[in-house]
Scaffold this motif. Structure first.
Motif, PDB file in Angstrom:
ATOM      1  N   PRO A 113       0.808  -1.221   0.000  1.00  0.00           N
ATOM      2  CA  PRO A 113       0.000   0.000   0.000  1.00  0.00           C
ATOM      3  C   PRO A 113       0.840   1.269   0.000  1.00  0.00           C
ATOM      4  O   PRO A 113       0.300   2.363  -0.177  1.00  0.00           O
ATOM      5  CB  PRO A 113      -0.821  -0.121   1.287  1.00  0.00           C
ATOM      6  CG  PRO A 113       0.005  -0.982   2.185  1.00  0.00           C
ATOM      7  CD  PRO A 113       0.695  -1.959   1.283  1.00  0.00           C
ATOM      8  N   VAL A 114       2.164   1.147   0.203  1.00  0.00           N
ATOM      9  CA  VAL A 114       3.039   2.319   0.182  1.00  0.00           C
ATOM     10  C   VAL A 114       4.047   2.171  -0.958  1.00  0.00           C
ATOM     11  O   VAL A 114       4.314   1.066  -1.429  1.00  0.00           O
ATOM     12  CB  VAL A 114       3.777   2.517   1.525  1.00  0.00           C
ATOM     13  CG1 VAL A 114       2.782   2.783   2.642  1.00  0.00           C
ATOM     14  CG2 VAL A 114       4.646   1.309   1.868  1.00  0.00           C
ATOM     15  N   THR A 115       4.622   3.283  -1.375  1.00  0.00           N
ATOM     16  CA  THR A 115       5.530   3.279  -2.515  1.00  0.00           C
ATOM     17  C   THR A 115       6.968   3.083  -2.056  1.00  0.00           C
ATOM     18  O   THR A 115       7.269   3.023  -0.858  1.00  0.00           O
ATOM     19  CB  THR A 115       5.448   4.608  -3.285  1.00  0.00           C
ATOM     20  OG1 THR A 115       6.081   5.646  -2.510  1.00  0.00           O
ATOM     21  CG2 THR A 115       3.995   4.990  -3.560  1.00  0.00           C
ATOM     22  N   GLU A 116       7.876   3.053  -3.029  1.00  0.00           N
ATOM     23  CA  GLU A 116       9.305   2.921  -2.760  1.00  0.00           C
ATOM     24  C   GLU A 116       9.875   4.124  -2.012  1.00  0.00           C
ATOM     25  O   GLU A 116      11.001   4.088  -1.537  1.00  0.00           O
ATOM     26  CB  GLU A 116      10.051   2.736  -4.087  1.00  0.00           C
ATOM     27  CG  GLU A 116       9.941   3.944  -4.989  1.00  0.00           C
ATOM     28  CD  GLU A 116      10.231   3.652  -6.445  1.00  0.00           C
ATOM     29  OE1 GLU A 116      10.582   4.605  -7.162  1.00  0.00           O
ATOM     30  OE2 GLU A 116      10.094   2.484  -6.877  1.00  0.00           O
ATOM     31  N   GLU A 117       9.100   5.202  -1.888  1.00  0.00           N
ATOM     32  CA  GLU A 117       9.566   6.401  -1.192  1.00  0.00           C
ATOM     33  C   GLU A 117       9.311   6.341   0.309  1.00  0.00           C
ATOM     34  O   GLU A 117       9.800   7.192   1.054  1.00  0.00           O
ATOM     35  CB  GLU A 117       8.874   7.647  -1.758  1.00  0.00           C
ATOM     36  CG  GLU A 117       9.112   7.888  -3.248  1.00  0.00           C
ATOM     37  CD  GLU A 117      10.564   8.212  -3.559  1.00  0.00           C
ATOM     38  OE1 GLU A 117      11.304   8.626  -2.648  1.00  0.00           O
ATOM     39  OE2 GLU A 117      10.965   8.037  -4.726  1.00  0.00           O
ATOM     40  N   GLU A 118       8.561   5.342   0.774  1.00  0.00           N
ATOM     41  CA  GLU A 118       8.181   5.275   2.182  1.00  0.00           C
ATOM     42  C   GLU A 118       9.396   5.003   3.074  1.00  0.00           C
ATOM     43  O   GLU A 118      10.121   4.033   2.889  1.00  0.00           O
ATOM     44  CB  GLU A 118       7.128   4.181   2.379  1.00  0.00           C
ATOM     45  CG  GLU A 118       6.647   4.036   3.815  1.00  0.00           C
ATOM     46  CD  GLU A 118       6.091   5.318   4.377  1.00  0.00           C
ATOM     47  OE1 GLU A 118       6.621   5.769   5.418  1.00  0.00           O
ATOM     48  OE2 GLU A 118       5.153   5.872   3.781  1.00  0.00           O
ATOM     49  N   LYS A 119       9.607   5.880   4.069  1.00  0.00           N
ATOM     50  CA  LYS A 119      10.738   5.727   4.988  1.00  0.00           C
ATOM     51  C   LYS A 119      10.421   4.772   6.138  1.00  0.00           C
ATOM     52  O   LYS A 119      11.315   4.107   6.666  1.00  0.00           O
ATOM     53  CB  LYS A 119      11.127   7.091   5.566  1.00  0.00           C
ATOM     54  CG  LYS A 119      11.606   8.101   4.542  1.00  0.00           C
ATOM     55  CD  LYS A 119      11.917   9.431   5.207  1.00  0.00           C
ATOM     56  CE  LYS A 119      12.343  10.489   4.201  1.00  0.00           C
ATOM     57  NZ  LYS A 119      12.639  11.790   4.851  1.00  0.00           N
ATOM     58  N   ASN A 120       9.156   4.713   6.534  1.00  0.00           N
ATOM     59  CA  ASN A 120       8.742   3.862   7.646  1.00  0.00           C
ATOM     60  C   ASN A 120       8.501   2.450   7.117  1.00  0.00           C
ATOM     61  O   ASN A 120       7.426   2.135   6.591  1.00  0.00           O
ATOM     62  CB  ASN A 120       7.488   4.417   8.302  1.00  0.00           C
ATOM     63  CG  ASN A 120       7.064   3.612   9.512  1.00  0.00           C
ATOM     64  OD1 ASN A 120       7.672   2.589   9.846  1.00  0.00           O
ATOM     65  ND2 ASN A 120       6.010   4.051  10.181  1.00  0.00           N
ATOM     66  N   VAL A 121       9.477   1.582   7.295  1.00  0.00           N
ATOM     67  CA  VAL A 121       9.372   0.238   6.705  1.00  0.00           C
ATOM     68  C   VAL A 121       8.287  -0.603   7.382  1.00  0.00           C
ATOM     69  O   VAL A 121       7.884  -1.638   6.843  1.00  0.00           O
ATOM     70  CB  VAL A 121      10.734  -0.493   6.757  1.00  0.00           C
ATOM     71  CG1 VAL A 121      11.770   0.249   5.909  1.00  0.00           C
ATOM     72  CG2 VAL A 121      11.213  -0.679   8.182  1.00  0.00           C
ATOM     73  N   GLN A 122       7.813  -0.167   8.551  1.00  0.00           N
ATOM     74  CA  GLN A 122       6.728  -0.896   9.210  1.00  0.00           C
ATOM     75  C   GLN A 122       5.438  -0.828   8.394  1.00  0.00           C
ATOM     76  O   GLN A 122       4.534  -1.662   8.575  1.00  0.00           O
ATOM     77  CB  GLN A 122       6.476  -0.306  10.610  1.00  0.00           C
ATOM     78  CG  GLN A 122       7.677  -0.358  11.535  1.00  0.00           C
ATOM     79  CD  GLN A 122       8.134  -1.781  11.791  1.00  0.00           C
ATOM     80  OE1 GLN A 122       7.316  -2.675  11.969  1.00  0.00           O
ATOM     81  NE2 GLN A 122       9.451  -1.989  11.820  1.00  0.00           N
TER      82      GLN A 122
END
Length: 352
Positions: free
Chosen positions: A249-258
């Motif tokens: 649901p998140v892209t490759e830009e997401e910093k929060n890996v959780q």
């Protein structure tokens, strides 16, 4: 600038307005509209820094369009329009390359996959494109980006960066480097695929993000667009790119890996849409490597991001310090999550 371009397409510049359009990152795109809104086009400038030979793209589109018109005239092929002189590219005096497309009325694209139904429709459209072109001679296609999805090359570039890259960044990324090295078996599988007669070179899109599918007002897929990267390739490129960009649901830009998770129903939707459309074309060997396709593409993108980070961001650039490291770590976590579900995913494939 626009006045001269429109004139070459036999459009009166006084009757049309030109506005930026879409969210593409490679080419510049504008919507060309009459005040009444009844006559619209899409104008695009090709990024010749990425696509070194724009005339090869034009030749590919002409060849594919001619084949589809002859064999499947009802297929909605989103190819470029000719200029008044009959050319499919307009080159201005600054050697910039433009092409004009018809605007498909009552259609829309989306930037993020929100439902499994959207994933299914997209997979079906990319598979349909490849299926309809199964009789097309792939040797007629020009290579618009050489070695674009060559995992062996990307691993070689990674190992070269480990020798010649930024020493401090290499030291700081030691844990991620170690993990990606442990996944080298994915490269070995790719090398085997290239020699395996059970894999066919097909007409492959190579850029299956959701924004490259047009939907109608009832959210049904209409066709695929943005055909600059269409080249001979293996099905794992298209399927893998969908896995990489649709499952989380998140892209490759997401910093929060959780926040990085794998949506099982989205995997099933991609598999069903693609396999059902290409069932008569895919070999049993290819079907057995369906899950590998996701590993292939996620791993390759992790390598590319980390390689660029170690090389001081010379390829992708960076909006902030460590940007490409964040992207690489994001993709590595996505790969871990994906691998953890490989048994489940193979079970899903066996039921289709």
């Amino acid at each position: 600038m626009f006045q001269q371009i429109l004139t070459h397409y036999a459009l009166d510049p006084e009757k049309y307005s030109v506005q930026p359009f879409g969210s593409g990152l490679i080419n510049h795109t504008w919507k060309v509209s009459m005040a009444s809104g009844q006559d619209c086009y899409i104008l695009q400038q090709i990024n010749s820094a990425v696509f070194k030979h724009p005339f090869d793209i034009a030749l590919n589109m002409a060849s594919l369009g001619s084949y589809l018109q002859q064999h499947y005239p009802d297929y909605l092929f989103a190819g470029p329009l000719p200029t008044a002189a009959g050319d499919y590219l307009y080159v201005d005096d600054q050697h910039r390359f433009y092409r004009l497309f018809p605007f498909v009325a009552q259609s829309h694209s989306i930037d993020q996959v929100l439902t499994a139904e959207q994933a299914f429709e997209a997979a079906r459209q990319f598979a349909r494109f490849t299926h309809l072109l199964s009789g097309f001679d792939t040797r007629l296609l020009k290579i618009t980006i050489p070695q674009f999805h060559d995992l062996s090359l990307r691993y070689l570039q990674f190992t070269t960066a480990l020798t010649n890259g930024n020493p401090q960044r290499i030291q700081d990324a030691a844990e991620l480097i170690d993990y990606l090295q442990q996944q080298q078996h994915l490269v070995q599988t790719y090398e085997h695929i290239k020699k395996d007669p059970g894999f066919r070179l097909r007409v492959i899109h190579h850029d299956t993000k959701i924004s490259n599918v047009l939907f109608d007002d009832q959210h049904n897929g209409l066709c695929v667009i943005d055909l600059d990267t269409v080249m001979p390739g293996y099905f794992i490129s298209d399927v893998g790119d969908m896995m990489r960009t649709y499952l989380s649901p998140v892209t490759e830009e997401e910093k929060n890996v959780q926040l990085i998770t794998i949506r099982d129903d989205f995997f099933a939707a991609i598999a069903r849409g693609y396999i059902e459309e290409l069932r008569t074309e895919l070999t049993e060997t290819e079907k057995q490597h369906f899950v590998y396709a996701g590993q292939f593409m996620i791993y390759m993108q992790a390598l590319r991001f980390l390689t660029d980070h170690l090389n001081n961001d010379v390829y992708y650039g960076a909006r902030y310090e460590g940007h490409n490291f964040v992207r690489a770590q994001n993709q590595a976590v996505l790969l871990q999550q994906y691998n953890a579900k490989s048994t489940l995913f193979n079970q899903i494939i066996s039921t289709i």
